[in-house]
Design a protein around this motif. Structure first.
Motif, PDB file in Angstrom:
ATOM      1  N   HIS A 293       0.808  -1.217   0.000  1.00  0.00           N
ATOM      2  CA  HIS A 293       0.000   0.000   0.000  1.00  0.00           C
ATOM      3  C   HIS A 293       0.843   1.270   0.000  1.00  0.00           C
ATOM      4  O   HIS A 293       0.305   2.366   0.194  1.00  0.00           O
ATOM      5  CB  HIS A 293      -0.937   0.017   1.208  1.00  0.00           C
ATOM      6  CG  HIS A 293      -1.983  -1.047   1.160  1.00  0.00           C
ATOM      7  ND1 HIS A 293      -3.087  -0.987   0.350  1.00  0.00           N
ATOM      8  CD2 HIS A 293      -2.075  -2.236   1.824  1.00  0.00           C
ATOM      9  CE1 HIS A 293      -3.833  -2.067   0.515  1.00  0.00           C
ATOM     10  NE2 HIS A 293      -3.241  -2.844   1.406  1.00  0.00           N
ATOM     11  N   GLY A 294       2.144   1.127  -0.207  1.00  0.00           N
ATOM     12  CA  GLY A 294       2.974   2.317  -0.245  1.00  0.00           C
ATOM     13  C   GLY A 294       4.415   1.975  -0.560  1.00  0.00           C
ATOM     14  O   GLY A 294       4.857   0.835  -0.386  1.00  0.00           O
TER      15      GLY A 294
ATOM     16  N   GLY B 219      -1.906   3.005   4.736  1.00  0.00           N
ATOM     17  CA  GLY B 219      -1.461   4.278   4.182  1.00  0.00           C
ATOM     18  C   GLY B 219      -0.007   4.463   4.537  1.00  0.00           C
ATOM     19  O   GLY B 219       0.431   4.068   5.622  1.00  0.00           O
TER      20      GLY B 219
ATOM     21  N   HIS C 292      -6.426   5.225   3.986  1.00  0.00           N
ATOM     22  CA  HIS C 292      -5.789   4.514   2.880  1.00  0.00           C
ATOM     23  C   HIS C 292      -5.090   5.483   1.928  1.00  0.00           C
ATOM     24  O   HIS C 292      -4.066   5.130   1.335  1.00  0.00           O
ATOM     25  CB  HIS C 292      -6.829   3.713   2.097  1.00  0.00           C
ATOM     26  CG  HIS C 292      -7.342   2.521   2.837  1.00  0.00           C
ATOM     27  ND1 HIS C 292      -7.891   1.427   2.212  1.00  0.00           N
ATOM     28  CD2 HIS C 292      -7.394   2.250   4.164  1.00  0.00           C
ATOM     29  CE1 HIS C 292      -8.265   0.533   3.107  1.00  0.00           C
ATOM     30  NE2 HIS C 292      -7.975   1.010   4.303  1.00  0.00           N
ATOM     31  N   VAL C 293      -5.657   6.668   1.755  1.00  0.00           N
ATOM     32  CA  VAL C 293      -5.121   7.648   0.813  1.00  0.00           C
ATOM     33  C   VAL C 293      -4.593   8.840   1.596  1.00  0.00           C
ATOM     34  O   VAL C 293      -5.363   9.600   2.189  1.00  0.00           O
ATOM     35  CB  VAL C 293      -6.186   8.101  -0.202  1.00  0.00           C
ATOM     36  CG1 VAL C 293      -5.589   9.095  -1.204  1.00  0.00           C
ATOM     37  CG2 VAL C 293      -6.770   6.898  -0.941  1.00  0.00           C
TER      38      VAL C 293
ATOM     39  N   ALA D 101      -0.761  11.554   2.069  1.00  0.00           N
ATOM     40  CA  ALA D 101       0.578  11.936   1.633  1.00  0.00           C
ATOM     41  C   ALA D 101       1.135  12.925   2.643  1.00  0.00           C
ATOM     42  O   ALA D 101       0.387  13.630   3.320  1.00  0.00           O
ATOM     43  CB  ALA D 101       0.547  12.559   0.240  1.00  0.00           C
TER      44      ALA D 101
ATOM     45  N   SER E 274      -4.999   8.280  -5.325  1.00  0.00           N
ATOM     46  CA  SER E 274      -3.686   8.585  -4.757  1.00  0.00           C
ATOM     47  C   SER E 274      -3.539  10.089  -4.586  1.00  0.00           C
ATOM     48  O   SER E 274      -4.109  10.867  -5.354  1.00  0.00           O
ATOM     49  CB  SER E 274      -2.585   8.053  -5.688  1.00  0.00           C
ATOM     50  OG  SER E 274      -1.301   8.338  -5.175  1.00  0.00           O
TER      51      SER E 274
ATOM     52  N   SER F 255      -0.496  13.274  -3.521  1.00  0.00           N
ATOM     53  CA  SER F 255       0.896  13.631  -3.272  1.00  0.00           C
ATOM     54  C   SER F 255       0.957  15.106  -2.918  1.00  0.00           C
ATOM     55  O   SER F 255       0.141  15.903  -3.396  1.00  0.00           O
ATOM     56  CB  SER F 255       1.771  13.351  -4.502  1.00  0.00           C
ATOM     57  OG  SER F 255       3.138  13.604  -4.219  1.00  0.00           O
TER      58      SER F 255
ATOM     59  N   THR G 274      -3.270   6.921 -11.976  1.00  0.00           N
ATOM     60  CA  THR G 274      -2.959   5.805 -11.083  1.00  0.00           C
ATOM     61  C   THR G 274      -1.883   6.131 -10.051  1.00  0.00           C
ATOM     62  O   THR G 274      -1.826   5.488  -9.001  1.00  0.00           O
ATOM     63  CB  THR G 274      -2.508   4.567 -11.881  1.00  0.00           C
ATOM     64  OG1 THR G 274      -1.296   4.855 -12.588  1.00  0.00           O
ATOM     65  CG2 THR G 274      -3.590   4.132 -12.865  1.00  0.00           C
ATOM     66  N   ALA G 275      -0.995   7.102 -10.325  1.00  0.00           N
ATOM     67  CA  ALA G 275       0.096   7.377  -9.377  1.00  0.00           C
ATOM     68  C   ALA G 275       0.568   8.820  -9.534  1.00  0.00           C
ATOM     69  O   ALA G 275       0.613   9.354 -10.646  1.00  0.00           O
ATOM     70  CB  ALA G 275       1.258   6.418  -9.603  1.00  0.00           C
TER      71      ALA G 275
ATOM     72  N   VAL H 172       1.231   1.975  -9.678  1.00  0.00           N
ATOM     73  CA  VAL H 172       0.339   2.626  -8.714  1.00  0.00           C
ATOM     74  C   VAL H 172       1.123   3.418  -7.673  1.00  0.00           C
ATOM     75  O   VAL H 172       0.549   4.220  -6.940  1.00  0.00           O
ATOM     76  CB  VAL H 172      -0.594   1.613  -8.026  1.00  0.00           C
ATOM     77  CG1 VAL H 172      -1.650   1.114  -9.009  1.00  0.00           C
ATOM     78  CG2 VAL H 172       0.186   0.445  -7.438  1.00  0.00           C
ATOM     79  N   PHE H 173       2.445   3.177  -7.597  1.00  0.00           N
ATOM     80  CA  PHE H 173       3.309   3.954  -6.715  1.00  0.00           C
ATOM     81  C   PHE H 173       4.595   4.313  -7.444  1.00  0.00           C
ATOM     82  O   PHE H 173       5.133   3.502  -8.203  1.00  0.00           O
ATOM     83  CB  PHE H 173       3.647   3.176  -5.430  1.00  0.00           C
ATOM     84  CG  PHE H 173       2.457   2.801  -4.599  1.00  0.00           C
ATOM     85  CD1 PHE H 173       1.676   3.782  -4.007  1.00  0.00           C
ATOM     86  CD2 PHE H 173       2.117   1.477  -4.415  1.00  0.00           C
ATOM     87  CE1 PHE H 173       0.560   3.443  -3.248  1.00  0.00           C
ATOM     88  CE2 PHE H 173       1.011   1.121  -3.658  1.00  0.00           C
ATOM     89  CZ  PHE H 173       0.231   2.120  -3.079  1.00  0.00           C
TER      90      PHE H 173
END
Length: 304
Positions: free
Chosen positions: A42-43, A81, A129-130, A132, A179, A181, A219-220, A263-264
């Motif tokens: 997940h990260g 997360g 979960h989401v 940054a 996602s 950031s 996606t990322a 995804v990351f």
């Protein structure tokens, strides 16, 4: 007296060396070699200053460092997360079987590689979960999906390590957020990947603008000081770099991915040519030449 003092000095040195040796052994004991499969990543990120690429998994941290794999020998928390910062990482999720943390663990941080966790808030209430965190600012942006004692549903920003939260209006942001950031040091820049594309805000989340192709799924997203790196997917994944000063977009390269996409994204702050990606289907790759070539380090979530 001189002889006695000399003896005392030697004893002090020996004790110091012994203690240091024990400390180093303890440090090494927390990380042990890993050769297996990790579930539910997940990260991803270069956390702290030890050159390690950290994977947040269902059963604790897995670390790829200098071509070798490690896992922690304790603290097998389900890090749902995860955000790498200059001193370590921030995370959320659920406690492992060896933990006495409440479930969910709320928002936590670790500045010692995951040995200990420090509570930020929401223990026993929320699982984010989401989320940054600014790599150097440590400002936090997160999606709160269920009401808790402090926050209703929405996107929230904290610039004081969780002491207070401001709900961002996110005007122009469309779709389900996959996602987030936030810029390493300037929190006016926030990016979101949604099922409607990749969006960028330059006013702390007040307004967002679509920067990817309109039909693509975001996606990322990942910031460094100058650029936003992002991946979108429309039949095939597309890896791009957006310069936040002049809005120029540059294509990056990806390994051959079949019905799959990142995804990351992570970048080594000590060597910006080093990039890493983790994909939907559990593949992980690292590049040492700014995406020109890639080396696969995970195959279907199993270490290579």
């Amino acid at each position: 007296m001189k002889s006695k003092n000399k003896v005392m000095i030697i004893l002090t040195i020996i004790v110091s060396v012994f203690v240091a040796g024990c400390s180093n052994q303890d440090d090494k004991a927390f990380e042990v070699p890993f050769d297996g499969t990790m579930d539910h990543v997940h990260g991803l990120g270069y956390a702290g200053n030890d050159e390690g690429l950290y994977f947040a998994s269902h059963t604790g941290l897995k670390i790829y460092r200098n071509g070798k794999w490690f896992k922690t020998s304790e603290n097998f928390n389900d890090y749902m997360g995860f955000a790498a910062v200059n001193k370590g990482f921030y995370s959320s999720g659920h406690p492992g079987e060896d933990s006495n943390l409440p479930n969910p663990i709320g928002l936590q941080r670790s500045f010692d590689g995951g040995k200990t966790l420090e509570k930020i808030g929401f223990e026993g209430e929320s699982d984010f979960h989401v989320m940054a965190v600014g790599f150097s600012s440590h400002d936090i942006i997160l999606l709160n999906e269920q009401k808790n004692s402090k926050l209703v549903e929405g996107i929230y920003l904290s610039e004081d390590n969780g002491e207070s939260w401001i709900e961002v209006t996110a005007s122009g942001l469309d779709g389900d957020i996959l996602s987030l950031s936030i810029h390493p040091s300037n929190s006016k820049y926030i990016a979101a990947a949604t099922n409607s594309g990749v969006y960028l805000s330059s006013d702390k989340g007040g307004n967002f603008t679509l920067i990817s192709e309109r039909e693509a799924v975001g996606t990322a997203v990942f910031f460094n000081e100058e650029n936003l790196y992002f991946v979108s997917y429309d039949k095939n994944p597309k890896f791009e770099k957006f310069n936040i000063d002049n809005d120029e977009i540059e294509n990056m390269y990806l390994p051959e991915l079949y019905d799959d996409g990142p995804v990351f994204i992570a970048q080594n702050p000590k060597d910006t040519k080093q990039l890493a990606i983790y994909t939907i289907k559990g593949q992980a790759y690292v590049s040492s030449d700014y995406s020109e070539t890639w080396e696969q380090i995970l195959i279907d979530n199993r270490v290579k």
